[in-house]
Design an enzyme around this catalytic site. Structure first.
Site, PDB file in Angstrom:
ATOM      1  N   ASP A  70      -3.715   8.195  -2.460  1.00  0.00           N
ATOM      2  CA  ASP A  70      -4.145   7.973  -3.841  1.00  0.00           C
ATOM      3  C   ASP A  70      -5.428   7.153  -3.866  1.00  0.00           C
ATOM      4  O   ASP A  70      -5.396   5.929  -3.799  1.00  0.00           O
ATOM      5  CB  ASP A  70      -3.029   7.254  -4.617  1.00  0.00           C
ATOM      6  CG  ASP A  70      -3.414   7.007  -6.075  1.00  0.00           C
ATOM      7  OD1 ASP A  70      -4.405   7.606  -6.538  1.00  0.00           O
ATOM      8  OD2 ASP A  70      -2.697   6.227  -6.749  1.00  0.00           O
ATOM      9  N   ARG A  91       2.712   9.962 -12.678  1.00  0.00           N
ATOM     10  CA  ARG A  91       3.492  10.432 -13.828  1.00  0.00           C
ATOM     11  C   ARG A  91       3.155  11.886 -14.167  1.00  0.00           C
ATOM     12  O   ARG A  91       3.991  12.616 -14.687  1.00  0.00           O
ATOM     13  CB  ARG A  91       3.272   9.481 -15.013  1.00  0.00           C
ATOM     14  CG  ARG A  91       1.878   9.456 -15.550  1.00  0.00           C
ATOM     15  CD  ARG A  91       1.601   8.199 -16.391  1.00  0.00           C
ATOM     16  NE  ARG A  91       1.446   6.998 -15.568  1.00  0.00           N
ATOM     17  CZ  ARG A  91       1.229   5.779 -16.063  1.00  0.00           C
ATOM     18  NH1 ARG A  91       1.156   5.584 -17.358  1.00  0.00           N
ATOM     19  NH2 ARG A  91       1.106   4.747 -15.257  1.00  0.00           N
ATOM     20  N   LYS A  99     -10.222   3.720  -7.107  1.00  0.00           N
ATOM     21  CA  LYS A  99      -9.728   2.373  -6.810  1.00  0.00           C
ATOM     22  C   LYS A  99     -10.791   1.591  -6.041  1.00  0.00           C
ATOM     23  O   LYS A  99     -11.626   2.185  -5.358  1.00  0.00           O
ATOM     24  CB  LYS A  99      -8.466   2.480  -5.940  1.00  0.00           C
ATOM     25  CG  LYS A  99      -7.240   3.010  -6.650  1.00  0.00           C
ATOM     26  CD  LYS A  99      -6.056   3.085  -5.711  1.00  0.00           C
ATOM     27  CE  LYS A  99      -4.820   3.630  -6.397  1.00  0.00           C
ATOM     28  NZ  LYS A  99      -4.295   2.754  -7.467  1.00  0.00           N
ATOM     29  N   GLU A 157      -1.769   9.089 -11.829  1.00  0.00           N
ATOM     30  CA  GLU A 157      -1.507  10.469 -11.419  1.00  0.00           C
ATOM     31  C   GLU A 157      -0.030  10.734 -11.132  1.00  0.00           C
ATOM     32  O   GLU A 157       0.429  11.872 -11.270  1.00  0.00           O
ATOM     33  CB  GLU A 157      -2.341  10.818 -10.174  1.00  0.00           C
ATOM     34  CG  GLU A 157      -1.767  10.398  -8.817  1.00  0.00           C
ATOM     35  CD  GLU A 157      -1.620   8.895  -8.632  1.00  0.00           C
ATOM     36  OE1 GLU A 157      -2.289   8.142  -9.369  1.00  0.00           O
ATOM     37  OE2 GLU A 157      -0.828   8.459  -7.774  1.00  0.00           O
ATOM     38  N   ASP A 169      -6.211   7.727 -12.202  1.00  0.00           N
ATOM     39  CA  ASP A 169      -5.399   6.946 -11.272  1.00  0.00           C
ATOM     40  C   ASP A 169      -3.946   6.843 -11.736  1.00  0.00           C
ATOM     41  O   ASP A 169      -3.085   6.414 -10.982  1.00  0.00           O
ATOM     42  CB  ASP A 169      -6.023   5.552 -11.110  1.00  0.00           C
ATOM     43  CG  ASP A 169      -5.510   4.824  -9.878  1.00  0.00           C
ATOM     44  OD1 ASP A 169      -4.839   5.475  -9.038  1.00  0.00           O
ATOM     45  OD2 ASP A 169      -5.789   3.620  -9.755  1.00  0.00           O
ATOM     46  N   LYS A 210       7.976  11.047  -5.915  1.00  0.00           N
ATOM     47  CA  LYS A 210       6.513  11.113  -5.995  1.00  0.00           C
ATOM     48  C   LYS A 210       5.954  11.119  -4.583  1.00  0.00           C
ATOM     49  O   LYS A 210       6.198  10.205  -3.801  1.00  0.00           O
ATOM     50  CB  LYS A 210       5.960   9.898  -6.755  1.00  0.00           C
ATOM     51  CG  LYS A 210       4.429   9.740  -6.647  1.00  0.00           C
ATOM     52  CD  LYS A 210       3.894   8.495  -7.389  1.00  0.00           C
ATOM     53  CE  LYS A 210       2.398   8.278  -7.109  1.00  0.00           C
ATOM     54  NZ  LYS A 210       1.854   7.069  -7.784  1.00  0.00           N
ATOM     55  N   ASP A 233       1.708   6.025  -0.892  1.00  0.00           N
ATOM     56  CA  ASP A 233       2.002   6.434  -2.263  1.00  0.00           C
ATOM     57  C   ASP A 233       2.925   7.660  -2.298  1.00  0.00           C
ATOM     58  O   ASP A 233       3.194   8.221  -3.360  1.00  0.00           O
ATOM     59  CB  ASP A 233       0.688   6.703  -3.009  1.00  0.00           C
ATOM     60  CG  ASP A 233       0.804   6.466  -4.505  1.00  0.00           C
ATOM     61  OD1 ASP A 233       1.746   5.775  -4.926  1.00  0.00           O
ATOM     62  OD2 ASP A 233      -0.054   6.980  -5.249  1.00  0.00           O
TER      63      ASP A 233
HETATM   64  N1  BES Z   1       0.083   4.470  -6.758  1.00  0.00           N
HETATM   65  C1  BES Z   1      -0.388   3.648  -7.817  1.00  0.00           C
HETATM   66  C2  BES Z   1       0.508   2.455  -8.088  1.00  0.00           C
HETATM   67  C3  BES Z   1       0.541   1.413  -7.002  1.00  0.00           C
HETATM   68  C4  BES Z   1      -0.397   0.413  -6.983  1.00  0.00           C
HETATM   69  C5  BES Z   1       1.531   1.428  -6.041  1.00  0.00           C
HETATM   70  C6  BES Z   1      -0.368  -0.550  -6.002  1.00  0.00           C
HETATM   71  C7  BES Z   1       1.571   0.452  -5.068  1.00  0.00           C
HETATM   72  C8  BES Z   1       0.621  -0.537  -5.045  1.00  0.00           C
HETATM   73  C9  BES Z   1      -0.486   4.450  -9.103  1.00  0.00           C
HETATM   74  O1  BES Z   1      -0.818   5.783  -8.946  1.00  0.00           O
HETATM   75  C10 BES Z   1      -1.543   3.824  -9.925  1.00  0.00           C
HETATM   76  O2  BES Z   1      -2.664   3.855  -9.526  1.00  0.00           O
HETATM   77  N2  BES Z   1      -1.144   3.249 -11.049  1.00  0.00           N
HETATM   78  C11 BES Z   1      -2.063   2.590 -11.930  1.00  0.00           C
HETATM   79  C12 BES Z   1      -1.751   3.038 -13.325  1.00  0.00           C
HETATM   80  C13 BES Z   1      -2.762   2.569 -14.335  1.00  0.00           C
HETATM   81  C14 BES Z   1      -4.067   3.315 -14.139  1.00  0.00           C
HETATM   82  C15 BES Z   1      -2.208   2.834 -15.715  1.00  0.00           C
HETATM   83  C16 BES Z   1      -1.844   1.091 -11.792  1.00  0.00           C
HETATM   84  O3  BES Z   1      -0.689   0.655 -11.689  1.00  0.00           O
HETATM   85  O4  BES Z   1      -2.827   0.369 -11.756  1.00  0.00           O
HETATM   86 ZN    ZN Z   2      -0.354   6.646  -7.167  1.00  0.00          ZN
HETATM   87 MN    MN Z   3      -2.917   6.094  -8.870  1.00  0.00          MN
END
Ligand code: BES
Ligand code: ZN
Ligand code: MN
Length: 489
Positions: A260, A341, A267, A339, A337, A255, A278
């Site tokens: 992000d 996947r 966020k 994204e 967010d 990824k 990310d």
């Molecule tokens: N890149 C983030 C996950 C992340 C968060 C990595 C904090 C490192 C530190 C990912 O794209 C994301 O935003 N995931 C969300 C998914 C949710 C919306 C289902 C998350 O984990 O909050």
């Molecule tokens: Zn992300």
């Molecule tokens: Mn995200």
């Protein structure tokens, strides 16, 4: 990356000296190459006074012991005969941490053989890593000066040979750390793809795919993430045909979200700068490919990275949009967010279609939920193949980049049911890392696969033995180990 020279074991007459010591063998270590004799017994006396026993991770710094040396750092190796490559690396790392202000450091390696000696050098180099590109005004007295590292080996030829295999891996780790450390205005998807193209110098074949080709292919999920940014997406395919390129390759997928913001599901401001990393999954895949090519690994390997920026804008995708993935399956984008996947869905489907690999391993900073599960001590992984899972776990233990397996299961599928499409891209808070894995599994077409959620491991806020705080390059050493132990020859 710090340069390592290797020479025959003799006592240096200036600079700093690292003295590895097995537990209970301090006297022998202090006598090494006449060290105690040359310093009038200063080293033995200091080790005694500091109650230094040679326990794993223990270090003592002896300042100006005599014989022209600026310092001696004794570092414990633990029980004699039980020193592993990982222990040697950590010892090298611990020792060098105390010596970053020294310009010239010699690493004694007795009682280690050439292989462990090379691992000790590796640990020292990795701990000595710094990302300096954007500093112009640092105070000179704060800046590390370490410039040369000389490995003193009983059998210098054998140590050279061992280092020749490890050096490219250290280089791959440093490359991945550089990429992850770069600011997001510099490291756009196009810039990152260009840096991949630079790896053709190592003998990798590199193909870059842009948005027009992605649209032809039908990468609806990937392009949906990309559409809010003025920085175009890229997919990069790197090939290392170290076994002739005739059989099925093994595949690593990363990824690479270069920033992000969350998109329209934006966020919060606090800490958002962290989302420059990310793309650490892609960084690890790129570092790994560089390592494998650099050491001419006898395996056919493909590395694919999905590079994209997730931004909110007038052209960004909305919560509620439905996209059609390359596989043909449709996804309702509930949260922009989630994204990663969406990007992996199209890259994984492409990978299995194009290469029919023996297995696919993806790495992604995918969920905050994984950080809640395992903290910053281990990465979490999921697999549909027990043998691959066992091998990954063992590679994690051996490399020190630890992994813990979490479950997959149909029961979780109901959380990602959509009212209007084949699935939705979020499954709610319960088991958030698992529902993400369950989503990704729908795009591997039954191929042996593992998903590594490295959200908690990509970036460190404090120093560790072989990883200064900052980008860790988590995954490079582990997956190099996996390839070396199971897929070469
Ligand atoms: N890149 C983030 C996950 C992340 C968060 C990595 C904090 C490192 C530190 C990912 O794209 C994301 O935003 N995931 C969300 C998914 C949710 C919306 C289902 C998350 O984990 O909050
Ligand atoms: Zn992300
Ligand atoms: Mn995200």
């Amino acid at each position: 990356m710090l340069d390592v020279t290797i020479s025959h074991s003799t006592l240096p007459s200036s600079g700093a000296l690292v003295l590895p010591v097995e537990e209970g063998r301090t006297a022998e270590a202090a006598g090494w190459a006449g060290l105690d004799a040359a310093t009038g017994g200063a080293v033995s006396r200091a080790l005694e006074a500091a109650e230094f026993k040679g326990r794993k991770g223990q270090t003592v710094t002896i300042l100006a012991p005599g014989a022209g040396l600026s310092r001696v750092v004794a570092v414990g190796l633990g029980k004699p005969g039980e020193v592993t490559p990982l222990i040697a690396e950590e010892a090298g790392g611990h020792a060098i941490a105390a010596l970053l202000r020294e310009p010239a450091v010699a690493l004694a390696t007795l009682p280690l053989g050439p292989m462990l000696a090379a691992h000790m050098a590796m640990g020292a180099v990795l701990r000595g890593y710094r990302f300096d590109r954007y500093r112009t005004t640092e105070k000179p007295d704060e800046k590390p000066r370490l410039a040369t590292l000389n490995l003193l080996a009983e059998d210098a030829g054998a140590a050279e040979a061992a280092w020749a295999v490890l050096k490219p891996v250290a280089h791959g780790v440093c490359l991945a750390r550089d990429l992850v450390s770069e600011p997001p205005n510099v490291l756009t998807p196009a810039e990152m793809a260009q840096r991949c193209e630079g790896l053709t110098a190592l003998g990798l074949k590199v193909e870059v795919i842009g948005p027009a080709r992605m649209a032809e292919l039908g990468f609806g999920a990937f392009l949906g993430v990309a559409q809010g940014s003025v920085n175009e997406p890229r997919m990069v395919v790197m090939r290392w045909d170290g076994a002739g390129g005739a059989g099925k390759p093994i595949a690593f997928i990363g990824k690479g979200v270069t920033f992000d913001t969350g998109g329209i599901s934006i966020k919060p401001a606090a800490g958002m700068e962290d989302m420059k990393w990310d793309m650490a999954g892609a960084g690890a895949v790129i570092g790994l490919m560089a390592a494998l090519a650099g050491r001419r690994a006898r395996a056919d390997v493909v590395g694919l990275v999905g590079l994209v920026e997730n931004m909110p804008s007038g052209s960004a995708q909305r919560p509620g949009d439905v996209v059609k993935t390359y596989s043909g399956q449709t996804v309702e984008v509930i949260n922009t967010d989630a994204e990663g996947r969406l990007v992996l869905a199209d890259v994984l489907w492409y990978c299995q279609q194009q290469f029919d690999p023996r297995f696919m391993v993806d790495l992604a900073t995918l969920t905050g939920a994984m950080i809640i599960s395992l903290g910053h001590e281990m990465g979490g992984f999921f697999s549909n193949d027990d043998e691959l899972a066992r091998r990954l776990y063992a590679s994690g233990e051996a490399s020190g980049e630890k992994l813990w397996r979490l479950p997959l299961g149909e029961a979780y599928d109901k959380q990602i049911k959509s009212d209007i499409a084949d699935m939705k891209n979020v499954g709610g808070r319960p088991g958030g890392a698992i529902t993400a894995a369950q989503f990704i599994q729908r795009f591997v077409n039954g191929k042996p696969w593992a998903h590594l959620d490295i959200a908690g491991m990509a970036w460190a806020t404090k120093d560790a033995a072989t990883t200064p705080k900052g980008a860790t390059a988590y995954g490079v050493r582990m997956l190099d180990r996996l390839v070396a132990d199971h897929y070469e020859g």
